[in-house]
Design an enzyme around this catalytic site. Structure first.
Site, PDB file in Angstrom:
ATOM      1  N   ASP A   1       6.012   4.757  -1.404  1.00  0.00           N
ATOM      2  CA  ASP A   1       7.494   5.593  -1.526  1.00  0.00           C
ATOM      3  C   ASP A   1       8.454   4.776  -2.248  1.00  0.00           C
ATOM      4  O   ASP A   1       9.613   5.290  -2.582  1.00  0.00           O
ATOM      5  CB  ASP A   1       7.880   5.263   0.227  1.00  0.00           C
ATOM      6  CG  ASP A   1       7.819   3.965   0.568  1.00  0.00           C
ATOM      7  OD1 ASP A   1       7.959   2.931  -0.004  1.00  0.00           O
ATOM      8  OD2 ASP A   1       7.309   3.836   1.723  1.00  0.00           O
TER       9      ASP A   1
ATOM     10  N   CYS B   1       5.147  20.842 -16.435  1.00  0.00           N
ATOM     11  CA  CYS B   1       5.906  19.944 -17.763  1.00  0.00           C
ATOM     12  C   CYS B   1       6.762  20.950 -18.340  1.00  0.00           C
ATOM     13  O   CYS B   1       6.455  22.075 -18.794  1.00  0.00           O
ATOM     14  CB  CYS B   1       4.877  19.537 -18.516  1.00  0.00           C
ATOM     15  SG  CYS B   1       5.305  18.602 -19.918  1.00  0.00           S
TER      16      CYS B   1
ATOM     17  N   HIS C   1      -1.316   1.465  -4.596  1.00  0.00           N
ATOM     18  CA  HIS C   1      -1.580   2.686  -4.372  1.00  0.00           C
ATOM     19  C   HIS C   1      -0.751   3.751  -5.472  1.00  0.00           C
ATOM     20  O   HIS C   1      -0.605   5.043  -5.157  1.00  0.00           O
ATOM     21  CB  HIS C   1      -1.509   3.516  -2.946  1.00  0.00           C
ATOM     22  CG  HIS C   1      -2.544   2.744  -2.185  1.00  0.00           C
ATOM     23  ND1 HIS C   1      -2.597   2.990  -0.807  1.00  0.00           N
ATOM     24  CD2 HIS C   1      -3.667   2.121  -2.708  1.00  0.00           C
ATOM     25  CE1 HIS C   1      -3.701   2.252  -0.414  1.00  0.00           C
ATOM     26  NE2 HIS C   1      -4.630   1.933  -1.427  1.00  0.00           N
TER      27      HIS C   1
ATOM     28  N   ASN D   1       2.952  -7.076  13.325  1.00  0.00           N
ATOM     29  CA  ASN D   1       2.609  -5.692  13.395  1.00  0.00           C
ATOM     30  C   ASN D   1       2.697  -5.521  14.969  1.00  0.00           C
ATOM     31  O   ASN D   1       2.436  -6.418  15.954  1.00  0.00           O
ATOM     32  CB  ASN D   1       1.021  -5.699  12.972  1.00  0.00           C
ATOM     33  CG  ASN D   1       0.623  -4.339  12.459  1.00  0.00           C
ATOM     34  OD1 ASN D   1       1.062  -3.781  11.733  1.00  0.00           O
ATOM     35  ND2 ASN D   1      -0.116  -3.622  13.384  1.00  0.00           N
TER      36      ASN D   1
ATOM     37  N   GLN E   1       0.854  -1.052  -0.020  1.00  0.00           N
ATOM     38  CA  GLN E   1      -0.025   0.021   0.135  1.00  0.00           C
ATOM     39  C   GLN E   1       0.763   1.225   0.020  1.00  0.00           C
ATOM     40  O   GLN E   1       0.561   2.471  -0.023  1.00  0.00           O
ATOM     41  CB  GLN E   1      -0.916  -0.036   1.093  1.00  0.00           C
ATOM     42  CG  GLN E   1      -1.874  -1.136   1.432  1.00  0.00           C
ATOM     43  CD  GLN E   1      -2.613  -1.244   2.767  1.00  0.00           C
ATOM     44  OE1 GLN E   1      -1.829  -1.513   3.719  1.00  0.00           O
ATOM     45  NE2 GLN E   1      -3.717  -0.654   2.784  1.00  0.00           N
TER      46      GLN E   1
ATOM     47  N   CYS F   1       0.057  16.164 -21.145  1.00  0.00           N
ATOM     48  CA  CYS F   1       0.781  15.395 -22.401  1.00  0.00           C
ATOM     49  C   CYS F   1       1.354  14.162 -22.060  1.00  0.00           C
ATOM     50  O   CYS F   1       1.709  13.421 -22.924  1.00  0.00           O
ATOM     51  CB  CYS F   1       1.892  16.218 -23.184  1.00  0.00           C
ATOM     52  SG  CYS F   1       3.525  16.378 -22.185  1.00  0.00           S
TER      53      CYS F   1
ATOM     54  N   THR G   1      -2.771  -2.312   8.852  1.00  0.00           N
ATOM     55  CA  THR G   1      -3.991  -2.624   9.750  1.00  0.00           C
ATOM     56  C   THR G   1      -5.165  -2.074   8.839  1.00  0.00           C
ATOM     57  O   THR G   1      -6.372  -2.422   9.315  1.00  0.00           O
ATOM     58  CB  THR G   1      -3.964  -1.477  10.948  1.00  0.00           C
ATOM     59  OG1 THR G   1      -4.082  -0.199  10.261  1.00  0.00           O
ATOM     60  CG2 THR G   1      -2.964  -1.654  11.578  1.00  0.00           C
TER      61      THR G   1
END
Ligand SMILES: [Zn+2]
Length: 257
Positions: A111, A158, A128, A225, A108, A139, A201
Site C-alpha cells: 500500500d 499506456c 512485495h 500481533n 510485505q 515500453c 503471521t
C-alpha cells in the site's frame, strides 16, 4: 488491556538497540481498514465470480492471459489502497526510524503507507512491491494516473504506446524483486541488534532468517500481533495486541521515559 509493564519492557529493549529491523505485514494495514491479497480472497470466500481461486485471478500468468480479469481484482486492491491511509502504527515506525538512523523496515504490504507516513525510502524494503505508480509492460513508461485509470474501463492502457499497464507488485506465481532481496540480505549480513515483527503471521524464509540470526548473535526479538504466530516461539517478548493500539505507546516510552 495490555500490561503497561510489557510496553516498557519492549521500549527498553529497543532503546538499547542501534541496528533495528521492523518487519511489517498485513495486520498493520488491516488496522487502516485495508484488505490484503488474502483478505481480498476472503471477500470472495476464496473463489471469484468466474469460479477461480483468487490466487489464480491475481497471478502473473493471468495478467498476461486475461488482463481484464486480473485487473478486475487488482483494481479492488488499488481502490482499497487509495481509499485508506497510514495509521498511528505506521507513524510510530517512521518516528523510530527518524530517531534511530540504522533502523530498517521490511514490509510485505503493497500500500505504500510506510513511505506516506514518513519512513525513509532508503531504509524501506517493500518486498512485495508497491501498488502505485503503474508502469507499461510494453515500453516501461511510468504512469501516475492510478485514480483516473481505476474509474475508466480496465485494463488501463499506456498513453504513450497503448500497452497494458500494471502495478509494480509481486503477483501470485511471480518472483520477489531481486533488488529488494539484495538490500535485505546485505543488511542481514551486517546483523541486527533487534528485530520487531508487527502484524505478520508469515513464515517465509526472508522473515524467519533475520529473526533467527538476530537471536543467534545475541540480539533481541519482539512481536506485536493480536494472536500468537509461527514466529512467537522465537521471540524474547510477545505483545498480543493490535499495532495501532500499542506501537505508539512503545515508541514514546523509548524516547520520553
Ligand atoms: Zn507503453
Amino acid at each position: 488491556m495490555v500490561d503497561p509493564q510489557l510496553l516498557r519492557q519492549a521500549a527498553a529493549m529497543l532503546r538499547q538497540a542501534r541496528r533495528i529491523l521492523v518487519i511489517t505485514g498485513a495486520g498493520l494495514s488491516a488496522d487502516s481498514g485495508l484488505p490484503t491479497y488474502r483478505g481480498l480472497g476472503g471477500l470472495y470466500n476464496g473463489v471469484t465470480a468466474e469460479g477461480l481461486p483468487i490466487e489464480e485471478a491475481l497471478s502473473g500468468p493471468m495478467l498476461q492471459q486475461d488482463p481484464a480479469l486480473c485487473w478486475k481484482y487488482l483494481a479492488q486492491l488499488g481502490r482499497a489502497c487509495l481509499g485508506a491511509q497510514p495509521n498511528a502504527g505506521h507513524a510510530a515506525i517512521a518516528r523510530l526510524q527518524q530517531e534511530k538512523p540504522e533502523c530498517w523496515v521490511l514490509t510485505q504490504n503493497i500500500d505504500g503507507y510506510h513511505r506516506q507516513a514518513g519512513s525513509a525510502p532508503e531504509r524501506l524494503i517493500e518486498i512485495h512491491g508497491h501498488f502505485s505508480p503503474l508502469y507499461c509492460q510494453a515500453c516501461g513508461a511510468v504512469d501516475e494516473n492510478l485514480e483516473a485509470h481505476l474509474a475508466a474501463p480496465l485494463p488501463p492502457l499506456c498513453s504513450r504506446c497503448g500497452g497494458i499497464l500494471r502495478p509494480p507488485v509481486v503477483l501470485f506465481e511471480e518472483r520477489l524483486p531481486e533488488a529488494a532481496l539484495d538490500d535485505l540480505y546485505e543488511q542481514i549480513e551486517r546483523g541486527f541488534d533487534a528485530v520487531l515483527c508487527v502484524g505478520t503471521t508469515a513464515s517465509f524464509p526472508y522473515i524467519q532468517e533475520p529473526v533467527l540470526r538476530t537471536r543467534a548473535s545475541g540480539g533481541v526479538t519482539l512481536e506485536i500481533n493480536p494472536e500468537p504466530t509461527v514466529l512467537s516461539a522465537w521471540m524474547d517478548l510477545c505483545i498480543e495486541a493490535r499495532a495501532l493500539d500499542v506501537l505508539p505507546k512503545v515508541i514514546s516510552h523509548i524516547f520520553f521515559d
